[in-house]
Design a protein around this motif. Structure first.
Motif, PDB file in Angstrom:
ATOM      1  N   GLY A 336     106.574  38.169  90.070  1.00 18.73           N
ATOM      2  CA  GLY A 336     106.985  39.591  89.881  1.00 18.73           C
ATOM      3  C   GLY A 336     105.933  40.483  89.426  1.00 18.73           C
ATOM      4  O   GLY A 336     106.068  41.400  88.625  1.00 18.73           O
ATOM      5  N   TRP A 337     104.655  40.310  90.261  1.00 14.62           N
ATOM      6  CA  TRP A 337     103.592  41.303  89.962  1.00 14.62           C
ATOM      7  C   TRP A 337     103.757  42.745  90.205  1.00 14.62           C
ATOM      8  O   TRP A 337     104.826  42.926  91.382  1.00 14.62           O
ATOM      9  CB  TRP A 337     102.337  40.780  90.407  1.00 14.62           C
ATOM     10  CG  TRP A 337     101.843  39.487  90.103  1.00 14.62           C
ATOM     11  CD1 TRP A 337     101.767  38.222  91.049  1.00 14.62           C
ATOM     12  CD2 TRP A 337     101.291  39.068  88.571  1.00 14.62           C
ATOM     13  NE1 TRP A 337     101.281  37.072  90.313  1.00 14.62           N
ATOM     14  CE2 TRP A 337     101.028  37.701  88.894  1.00 14.62           C
ATOM     15  CE3 TRP A 337     100.999  39.658  87.634  1.00 14.62           C
ATOM     16  CZ2 TRP A 337     100.352  37.025  87.841  1.00 14.62           C
ATOM     17  CZ3 TRP A 337     100.401  39.137  86.612  1.00 14.62           C
ATOM     18  CH2 TRP A 337     100.064  37.739  86.606  1.00 14.62           C
ATOM     19  N   HIS A 338     103.181  43.860  89.628  1.00 16.10           N
ATOM     20  CA  HIS A 338     103.413  45.078  90.253  1.00 16.10           C
ATOM     21  C   HIS A 338     102.536  45.091  91.441  1.00 16.10           C
ATOM     22  O   HIS A 338     101.403  44.913  91.417  1.00 16.10           O
ATOM     23  CB  HIS A 338     102.619  45.835  89.203  1.00 16.10           C
ATOM     24  CG  HIS A 338     102.548  47.400  89.650  1.00 16.10           C
ATOM     25  ND1 HIS A 338     101.595  48.226  88.988  1.00 16.10           N
ATOM     26  CD2 HIS A 338     103.311  48.433  90.457  1.00 16.10           C
ATOM     27  CE1 HIS A 338     101.922  49.465  89.682  1.00 16.10           C
ATOM     28  NE2 HIS A 338     102.747  49.318  90.662  1.00 16.10           N
ATOM     29  N   THR A 339     103.343  45.267  92.517  1.00 16.50           N
ATOM     30  CA  THR A 339     102.285  45.334  93.790  1.00 16.50           C
ATOM     31  C   THR A 339     102.588  46.850  94.171  1.00 16.50           C
ATOM     32  O   THR A 339     103.522  47.540  94.286  1.00 16.50           O
ATOM     33  CB  THR A 339     103.134  44.556  94.883  1.00 16.50           C
ATOM     34  OG1 THR A 339     103.462  43.459  94.432  1.00 16.50           O
ATOM     35  CG2 THR A 339     102.381  44.584  96.291  1.00 16.50           C
ATOM     36  N   ARG A 340     101.116  47.528  94.163  1.00 16.85           N
ATOM     37  CA  ARG A 340     101.003  49.058  94.611  1.00 16.85           C
ATOM     38  C   ARG A 340     101.457  49.196  96.134  1.00 16.85           C
ATOM     39  O   ARG A 340     101.066  48.649  96.957  1.00 16.85           O
ATOM     40  CB  ARG A 340      99.816  49.368  94.397  1.00 16.85           C
ATOM     41  CG  ARG A 340      99.403  49.567  92.870  1.00 16.85           C
ATOM     42  CD  ARG A 340      98.226  49.850  92.637  1.00 16.85           C
ATOM     43  NE  ARG A 340      97.962  49.806  91.203  1.00 16.85           N
ATOM     44  CZ  ARG A 340      98.293  50.667  90.263  1.00 16.85           C
ATOM     45  NH1 ARG A 340      98.824  51.700  90.557  1.00 16.85           N
ATOM     46  NH2 ARG A 340      98.099  50.225  88.967  1.00 16.85           N
ATOM     47  N   LYS A 341     102.505  50.165  96.270  1.00 12.65           N
ATOM     48  CA  LYS A 341     102.876  50.393  97.589  1.00 12.65           C
ATOM     49  C   LYS A 341     102.594  51.645  98.098  1.00 12.65           C
ATOM     50  O   LYS A 341     102.882  52.194  99.109  1.00 12.65           O
ATOM     51  CB  LYS A 341     104.509  50.380  97.804  1.00 12.65           C
ATOM     52  CG  LYS A 341     104.776  48.695  97.345  1.00 12.65           C
ATOM     53  CD  LYS A 341     105.199  47.978  98.499  1.00 12.65           C
ATOM     54  CE  LYS A 341     105.509  46.580  98.198  1.00 12.65           C
ATOM     55  NZ  LYS A 341     106.784  46.350  97.566  1.00 12.65           N
ATOM     56  N   LEU A 342     101.862  52.776  97.151  1.00 12.22           N
ATOM     57  CA  LEU A 342     101.605  53.914  97.222  1.00 12.22           C
ATOM     58  C   LEU A 342     100.238  54.258  97.778  1.00 12.22           C
ATOM     59  O   LEU A 342      99.246  53.558  97.203  1.00 12.22           O
ATOM     60  CB  LEU A 342     101.732  54.813  96.167  1.00 12.22           C
ATOM     61  CG  LEU A 342     103.156  55.381  96.076  1.00 12.22           C
ATOM     62  CD1 LEU A 342     103.269  56.291  94.601  1.00 12.22           C
ATOM     63  CD2 LEU A 342     103.886  56.058  96.964  1.00 12.22           C
TER      64      LEU A 342
END
Ligand code: SAM
Ligand code: SF4
Length: 342
Positions: A336-342
């Motif tokens: 559950g890493w923070h995956t950047r989608k922006l």
């Protein structure tokens, strides 16, 4: 109102005045929760990340006026888990199926970097991702703890109203809180922050500024919840807590920071029996079940009536999985890493 919310869904931008307008409008609640739910699904999906919470000590030298662990509270039986007990709980977390442990406690002076280092190394060797929530520390400590294996750090700003912060945290400086959060980001921690919603004297404008601060910090996680008055603290007579304002701040946070991790917090569940589920349907994608056992579990008493305090860790996990399934959500099998989608 609906066009404003739809614009935020597309652009992930709102001004302070627009945030304030939405916070002030009760009619915004439903559309806002639904919009945050859509943004959550689009950016982070239907999986819910479970993080196992270990409350390692309720000893704290600080005096935060809202918190039951504050040093002057003599009605609380104090405890400190041993390093061996902490590692044993982390081993159980693996057996229960968790991928992350969150180590949270008072700012207990026993837990120096030297004490933490072997604990973190042993937990890391179990293959777990480690989140720390140890409060304010010097930069060198944050660096050493990162080197010892910590991946993430949770430190709520509590409120971005400096005067209110310093009133409710005697002896602590707002500038130092900001410094800690800047340090954590600069050191490469996945950095979580958040606020208490409903502190006496807190304005809706200050909550609007809190949300803009999360964006300015570029937070990887935001955990927030209602302030729950504790009868053993100076804020005992504060008004009863409400879920809706906290859900609203959370939903607006999801619109502005669409790909971050947002927990449905225990304080939300304490205020309403299905508070966590409501949160998961209004923008949240994380739950932090408590795996602390026995007396310690009961004595980590930040506020009264803490949800699930009397449950066992195994029952908690099963109960939660059933509730998630009932709303069409699944338990994530990843870290559950923070995956950047922006
Ligand atoms: N000592 C560390 C710190 O302050 O960052 C970590 C532990 S502290 C108990 C974790 C969080 O509990 C705080 O950030 C605060 O927002 C929350 N908390 C404390 N008292 C509370 C209350 N009465 N109602 C709701 N949340 C509370
Ligand atoms: Fe201590 Fe954290 Fe509670 Fe403040 S909020 S008294 S620092 S445990």
């Amino acid at each position: 109102m609906v066009p404003l919310i739809e614009r935020a869904v597309q652009t992930h931008q709102l001004t302070e005045d627009e945030l304030l307008f939405l916070l002030q409008s009760p009619q915004a609640d439903g559309p806002l929760f639904a919009a945050a739910d859509r943004v959550r699904r689009h950016y982070v999906g239907d999986e819910v990340h479970l993080r196992a919470l270990i409350e390692f000590s309720n000893i704290c030298p600080n005096q935060c006026l809202y918190c039951g662990l504050r040093a002057p509270n003599t009605r609380l039986a104090r405890y400190r888990l041993t390093p061996q007990q902490i590692v044993a709980l982390a081993q159980k977390a693996v057996q229960y199926g968790y991928k992350t442990v969150v180590l949270q406690g008072g700012e207990d002076p026993f837990f120096t970097v030297e004490v933490w280092t072997p604990i973190l190394q042993q937990i890391k060797a179990l293959g777990l991702v480690i989140t720390l929530s140890l409060g304010e520390r010097p930069s060198e400590d944050y660096r050493a703890l990162k080197q010892a294996g910590a991946d993430r750090y949770l430190l709520r700003i509590e409120t971005t109203d400096k005067a209110l912060y310093e009133k409710y945290n005697p002896g602590m400086r707002f500038e130092n809180r900001l410094r800690c959060l800047r340090d954590l980001k600069a050191l490469g921690y996945e950095t979580g922050t958040g606020v208490l919603v409903g502190l006496p004297g807190q304005t809706l404008r200050s909550l609007a500024r809190d949300i803009l601060y999360f964006k300015e910090l570029d937070a990887d996680m935001v955990g927030l919840g209602p302030f729950i008055p504790n009868p053993d603290t100076p804020l005992q007579d504060a008004p009863a807590p409400q879920l809706a304002p906290a859900l609203k701040v959370m939903a607006l946070t999801r619109l502005l920071l669409p790909d971050i991790n947002i927990p449905a917090t225990t304080a939300m569940e304490t205020v309403a029996p299905d508070g966590r589920i409501q949160a998961l349907q209004s923008g949240a994608n994380v739950v932090m079940p408590n795996i602390t056992e026995g007396e310690a579990r009961l004595n980590y008493a930040l506020y009264p009536g803490k949800a699930c305090a009397g449950e066992s860790p195994t029952r908690c996990r099963g109960c939660l999985e059933n509730k998630l399934r009932a709303i069409g959500r699944s338990v994530s099998q990843g870290p559950g890493w923070h995956t950047r989608k922006l």
